[in-house]
Motif scaffolding. Structure first.
Motif, PDB file in Angstrom:
ATOM      1  N   TRP A 156      -6.170   1.095  -6.178  1.00 56.11           N
ATOM      2  CA  TRP A 156      -6.215   2.458  -6.040  1.00 56.11           C
ATOM      3  C   TRP A 156      -7.767   3.089  -6.077  1.00 56.11           C
ATOM      4  O   TRP A 156      -8.096   3.790  -5.597  1.00 56.11           O
ATOM      5  N   GLU A 207       0.724  -1.251  -0.011  1.00 57.70           N
ATOM      6  CA  GLU A 207       0.013   0.031   0.058  1.00 57.70           C
ATOM      7  C   GLU A 207       1.002   1.351   0.015  1.00 57.70           C
ATOM      8  O   GLU A 207       0.878   2.168  -0.910  1.00 57.70           O
ATOM      9  N   ARG A 263     -13.137   4.802  -1.505  1.00 56.67           N
ATOM     10  CA  ARG A 263     -13.325   4.665   0.312  1.00 56.67           C
ATOM     11  C   ARG A 263     -12.793   6.083   0.782  1.00 56.67           C
ATOM     12  O   ARG A 263     -13.521   6.591   1.663  1.00 56.67           O
ATOM     13  N   SER A 265     -10.467   1.661  -5.559  1.00 58.26           N
ATOM     14  CA  SER A 265     -11.170   1.223  -4.639  1.00 58.26           C
ATOM     15  C   SER A 265     -10.931   2.079  -3.277  1.00 58.26           C
ATOM     16  O   SER A 265     -11.516   2.617  -2.468  1.00 58.26           O
ATOM     17  N   ARG A 266      -9.672   2.405  -3.248  1.00 58.85           N
ATOM     18  CA  ARG A 266      -9.054   3.238  -2.042  1.00 58.85           C
ATOM     19  C   ARG A 266      -9.630   4.671  -2.376  1.00 58.85           C
ATOM     20  O   ARG A 266      -9.862   5.216  -1.386  1.00 58.85           O
ATOM     21  N   GLN A 267      -9.601   4.875  -3.660  1.00 59.57           N
ATOM     22  CA  GLN A 267     -10.134   6.454  -3.986  1.00 59.57           C
ATOM     23  C   GLN A 267     -11.385   6.517  -3.456  1.00 59.57           C
ATOM     24  O   GLN A 267     -11.815   7.524  -2.643  1.00 59.57           O
ATOM     25  N   THR A 283      -2.824   4.874   4.240  1.00 55.67           N
ATOM     26  CA  THR A 283      -2.871   3.246   4.152  1.00 55.67           C
ATOM     27  C   THR A 283      -4.324   2.998   4.417  1.00 55.67           C
ATOM     28  O   THR A 283      -5.100   4.019   5.079  1.00 55.67           O
ATOM     29  N   ASP A 284      -4.717   1.890   3.922  1.00 54.18           N
ATOM     30  CA  ASP A 284      -6.195   1.563   4.374  1.00 54.18           C
ATOM     31  C   ASP A 284      -6.412   1.549   5.992  1.00 54.18           C
ATOM     32  O   ASP A 284      -7.409   1.973   6.189  1.00 54.18           O
TER      33      ASP A 284
END
Length: 303
Positions: free
Chosen positions: A106, A73, A112, A108-110, A192-193
DNA sequence: AAGAGCTCCAACCGCATCCGA
DNA sequence: CTCGGATGCGGTTGGAGCTCT
């Protein structure tokens, strides 16, 4: 319409038989000539589709089904800030990961992050935040003194669904300088997540450790590690050599053997999960001479 | 238990670039 | 130099599976 064969082009999910055909093709001819697969009538798939399938799913040593580790990550976040959305380039720094993986991670992270930021305006609106908290078992149990380790600790904690994956070269090279050495705060954008989960709790107006502590809280990210101080060119090179498929695939392809493809990490990457058979000297022996020119010199032991 | 909502990821599409004829 | 096919890349989408209510 005589003479013009109507070709049925298959799309959608791949069958095991198709995979087998594709693997055989790569064994025989190497990872190229994708369009010949269709022209030979082996598969009713476009060359593009075949290549994609190989690169994303069939290539050896892919970390399929493994969640990104905290270290991965961090690398993605850092490199994204540096290169932008150059997923293929970023993926070369993450052995076993494809550009698609990185891209998916990336995005899905965005999503979130976006949701978190939205929720930060409406702290009470996040039933989903509760879910996020649940995704990190033991979250509230991490003692404050461990906070500086959070990023690495979360590597195990945060991925309830993902199986544990092999340690990458990058991770391995850094185990001796684990994150406990880096308690200082770094760029806040590098969430990070795990950090985002904390952020989400904050966005709901609740400090994760608020029950017991009143210190100022902020997500803590390890500083870039020594291996990342290599010049980008060198990292590119490293990443290429690191790719286990590099040797594995070509070893099976007679016509490509003329160059006697051999990379300095052979014998290393294949066993990276267990131990490194090479001595440090042997390990560095085959690097280009200028490879370490831009490395920050490590302090000598006497210092 | 069931339906709604969400996340993740495989695969497609379109465009860019490379490369050989 | 140009053209066309092959390959690479990034964005997008759709569906399966999971979680929550």
């Amino acid at each position: 319409m005589e003479g013009k064969r109507v070709e049925i082009l298959r799309k959608g999910p791949w069958k095991a038989e198709e995979d087998e055909v594709l693997i055989n093709h790569v064994k025989n001819y190497g990872p190229r000539d994708w369009s010949s697969i269709r022209s030979k009538g082996l598969l009713q798939r476009t060359g593009k589709s075949c290549r994609l399938r190989w690169v994303n799913k069939l290539r050896p040593n892919l970390k399929n089904g493994c969640k990104f580790t905290a270290e991965e990550e961090r690398v993605v976040i850092e490199l994204q800030a540096q290169f932008g959305n150059k997923w293929a380039k970023i993926a070369t720094y993450l052995p076993g990961r494809t550009d698609n993986d990185v891209k998916n991670f990336w995005s899905s992270r965005q999503k979130r992050l976006t949701r978190i930021l939205q929720n930060s305006g409406t702290p009470s609106s996040s039933s989903k935040s509760l879910k996020l908290k649940k995704e990190i078992p033991g979250f509230h149990d991490v003692p404050l003194m461990e906070a500086s380790k959070l990023s690495s600790s979360m590597e195990e904690l945060s991925y309830s669904k993902g199986q544990s994956c092999s340690t990458s070269y990058l991770e391995k090279s850094q185990t001796s300088t684990k994150v406990e050495q880096f308690p200082e705060l770094v760029n806040p954008q590098l969430y990070t997540d795990a950090n985002m989960a904390q952020l989400e709790l904050m966005s709901r107006g609740k400090h994760p450790y608020a029950e017991t502590r009143s210190q100022v809280f902020f997500p803590q990210i390890p500083q870039p590690q020594p291996s990342l101080t290599l010049s980008l060119e060198s990292q590119d090179l490293l990443a290429k050599f690191e790719d286990p498929y590099f040797s594995q695939v070509f070893a099976d392809v007679p016509e490509l053997d003329s160059g006697n493809v051999e990379h300095p990490f052979s014998g290393f990457s294949a066993k990276e999960e267990t131990d490194i058979p090479m001595t440090p000297d042997a390990f560095f022996h085959d690097f280009p001479a200028d490879m370490f020119d831009q490395m920050e010199p490590l302090p000598s032991p006497s210092e």
